[in-house]
Design a protein around this motif. Structure first.
Motif, PDB file in Angstrom:
ATOM      1  N   ALA A  40       0.847  -1.189   0.000  1.00 39.64           N
ATOM      2  CA  ALA A  40       0.000   0.000   0.000  1.00 39.64           C
ATOM      3  C   ALA A  40       0.888   1.245   0.000  1.00 39.64           C
ATOM      4  N   PRO A  41       0.355   2.372  -0.447  1.00 33.92           N
ATOM      5  CA  PRO A  41       1.148   3.608  -0.475  1.00 33.92           C
ATOM      6  C   PRO A  41       1.708   3.942   0.909  1.00 33.92           C
ATOM      7  N   GLY A  42       3.004   4.198   0.969  1.00 38.87           N
ATOM      8  CA  GLY A  42       3.633   4.571   2.221  1.00 38.87           C
ATOM      9  C   GLY A  42       3.882   3.432   3.184  1.00 38.87           C
ATOM     10  N   LYS A  43       3.599   2.221   2.747  1.00 40.54           N
ATOM     11  CA  LYS A  43       3.787   1.068   3.630  1.00 40.54           C
ATOM     12  C   LYS A  43       4.749   0.073   2.999  1.00 40.54           C
ATOM     13  N   GLU A  44       5.297  -0.789   3.840  1.00 40.99           N
ATOM     14  CA  GLU A  44       6.193  -1.826   3.343  1.00 40.99           C
ATOM     15  C   GLU A  44       5.395  -2.954   2.695  1.00 40.99           C
ATOM     16  N   ARG A  45       6.058  -3.654   1.805  1.00 41.07           N
ATOM     17  CA  ARG A  45       5.430  -4.819   1.189  1.00 41.07           C
ATOM     18  C   ARG A  45       5.197  -5.890   2.256  1.00 41.07           C
ATOM     19  N   GLU A  46       4.052  -6.541   2.185  1.00 33.07           N
ATOM     20  CA  GLU A  46       3.738  -7.587   3.153  1.00 33.07           C
ATOM     21  C   GLU A  46       3.245  -8.833   2.437  1.00 33.07           C
ATOM     22  N   GLY A  47       3.527  -9.961   3.028  1.00 29.42           N
ATOM     23  CA  GLY A  47       3.041 -11.223   2.499  1.00 29.42           C
ATOM     24  C   GLY A  47       1.569 -11.398   2.811  1.00 29.42           C
ATOM     25  N   VAL A  48       0.816 -11.867   1.861  1.00 27.70           N
ATOM     26  CA  VAL A  48      -0.625 -12.063   2.012  1.00 27.70           C
ATOM     27  C   VAL A  48      -0.969 -13.544   2.115  1.00 27.70           C
ATOM     28  N   SER A  49      -0.437 -14.312   1.182  1.00 25.02           N
ATOM     29  CA  SER A  49      -0.766 -15.737   1.150  1.00 25.02           C
ATOM     30  C   SER A  49       0.290 -16.469   0.344  1.00 25.02           C
ATOM     31  N   CYS A  50       0.376 -17.757   0.556  1.00 30.47           N
ATOM     32  CA  CYS A  50       1.319 -18.571  -0.205  1.00 30.47           C
ATOM     33  C   CYS A  50       0.774 -19.980  -0.348  1.00 30.47           C
ATOM     34  N   ILE A  51       1.080 -20.599  -1.473  1.00 30.03           N
ATOM     35  CA  ILE A  51       0.723 -21.997  -1.695  1.00 30.03           C
ATOM     36  C   ILE A  51       1.992 -22.739  -2.070  1.00 30.03           C
ATOM     37  N   ALA A  52       2.233 -23.853  -1.402  1.00 28.33           N
ATOM     38  CA  ALA A  52       3.440 -24.624  -1.643  1.00 28.33           C
ATOM     39  C   ALA A  52       3.412 -25.266  -3.025  1.00 28.33           C
ATOM     40  N   SER A  53       4.573 -25.695  -3.490  1.00 28.01           N
ATOM     41  CA  SER A  53       4.646 -26.388  -4.770  1.00 28.01           C
ATOM     42  C   SER A  53       3.855 -27.688  -4.706  1.00 28.01           C
ATOM     43  N   SER A  54       3.452 -28.178  -5.857  1.00 34.09           N
ATOM     44  CA  SER A  54       2.627 -29.386  -5.897  1.00 34.09           C
ATOM     45  C   SER A  54       3.356 -30.592  -5.318  1.00 34.09           C
ATOM     46  N   GLY A  55       4.684 -30.601  -5.395  1.00 32.67           N
ATOM     47  CA  GLY A  55       5.448 -31.717  -4.883  1.00 32.67           C
ATOM     48  C   GLY A  55       5.845 -31.595  -3.429  1.00 32.67           C
ATOM     49  N   SER A  56       5.417 -30.537  -2.779  1.00 30.23           N
ATOM     50  CA  SER A  56       5.795 -30.330  -1.386  1.00 30.23           C
ATOM     51  C   SER A  56       5.122 -31.338  -0.468  1.00 30.23           C
ATOM     52  N   SER A  57       5.841 -31.718   0.586  1.00 29.24           N
ATOM     53  CA  SER A  57       5.294 -32.677   1.550  1.00 29.24           C
ATOM     54  C   SER A  57       4.746 -31.974   2.790  1.00 29.24           C
ATOM     55  N   THR A  58       4.677 -30.676   2.764  1.00 35.12           N
ATOM     56  CA  THR A  58       4.201 -29.949   3.928  1.00 35.12           C
ATOM     57  C   THR A  58       2.759 -30.311   4.265  1.00 35.12           C
ATOM     58  N   ASN A  59       2.464 -30.304   5.563  1.00 38.35           N
ATOM     59  CA  ASN A  59       1.090 -30.563   6.003  1.00 38.35           C
ATOM     60  C   ASN A  59       0.207 -29.338   5.862  1.00 38.35           C
ATOM     61  N   TYR A  60       0.844 -28.205   5.604  1.00 36.36           N
ATOM     62  CA  TYR A  60       0.109 -26.944   5.489  1.00 36.36           C
ATOM     63  C   TYR A  60       0.496 -26.269   4.184  1.00 36.36           C
ATOM     64  N   LEU A  90     -13.964  -7.762   1.150  1.00 38.19           N
ATOM     65  CA  LEU A  90     -12.851  -6.814   1.051  1.00 38.19           C
ATOM     66  C   LEU A  90     -13.089  -5.581   1.901  1.00 38.19           C
ATOM     67  N   LYS A  91     -11.992  -5.073   2.439  1.00 34.38           N
ATOM     68  CA  LYS A  91     -12.022  -3.895   3.310  1.00 34.38           C
ATOM     69  C   LYS A  91     -11.154  -2.794   2.688  1.00 34.38           C
ATOM     70  N   PRO A  92     -11.410  -1.557   3.047  1.00 31.88           N
ATOM     71  CA  PRO A  92     -10.572  -0.467   2.510  1.00 31.88           C
ATOM     72  C   PRO A  92      -9.080  -0.691   2.780  1.00 31.88           C
ATOM     73  N   GLU A  93      -8.756  -1.317   3.887  1.00 35.30           N
ATOM     74  CA  GLU A  93      -7.350  -1.555   4.213  1.00 35.30           C
ATOM     75  C   GLU A  93      -6.702  -2.632   3.349  1.00 35.30           C
ATOM     76  N   ASP A  94      -7.488  -3.282   2.512  1.00 37.07           N
ATOM     77  CA  ASP A  94      -6.929  -4.229   1.546  1.00 37.07           C
ATOM     78  C   ASP A  94      -6.419  -3.522   0.291  1.00 37.07           C
ATOM     79  N   THR A  95      -6.675  -2.240   0.189  1.00 38.98           N
ATOM     80  CA  THR A  95      -6.231  -1.471  -0.972  1.00 38.98           C
ATOM     81  C   THR A  95      -4.713  -1.495  -1.073  1.00 38.98           C
ATOM     82  N   ALA A  96      -4.200  -1.915  -2.214  1.00 40.88           N
ATOM     83  CA  ALA A  96      -2.760  -2.038  -2.418  1.00 40.88           C
ATOM     84  C   ALA A  96      -2.504  -2.521  -3.836  1.00 40.88           C
TER      85      ALA A  96
END
Length: 125
Positions: A40-60, A90-96
């Protein structure tokens, strides 16, 4: 040439929904962890979501920032070489500007090798 292209951004009213797409060319997305980030303007980049690779063995295989948990859903369609971010309530704070990135595993931004150009999401009445 490896390229990621985001699409699906736009202007939406609070409480509305958008679905962002992250399409790849030059490489196969299923072999990579795909993260969504936003800045967002004036803010640092932040992680929102991630999906592991199809071959990953992670439980999450999917992870979310606390601020979007329960409202956003990440998914992949390997046949279309595309990853999606469904954004509901969606909320106004999701603007980015929203970026997708491909890397070896989910985590900090430095883990990602390829980045898209971003798509603007504006939540406003």
């Amino acid at each position: 040439q490896f390229e990621l292209v985001e699409s699906g951004g736009g202007l939406v009213q609070p409480g509305g929904s958008l679905r962002l797409s992250c399409a790849a060319s030059g490489f196969t997305l299923e072999y990579y962890a795909i993260g969504w980030f936003r800045q967002a303007p004036g803010k640092e980049r932040e992680g929102v979501s991630c999906i592991a690779s199809s071959g990953s063995s992670t439980n999450y295989p999917e992870s979310y920032a606390d601020s979007v948990k329960g409202r956003f859903t990440i998914s992949r369609d390997n046949a279309k070489n595309t990853v999606y971010l469904q954004m509901n309530s969606l909320k106004p704070e999701d603007t980015a500007i929203y970026y997708c990135a491909a890397g070896s595993r989910c985590g900090s931004s430095w883990l990602y090798d390829y980045w898209g150009q971003g798509t603007q999401v504006t939540v406003s009445s």
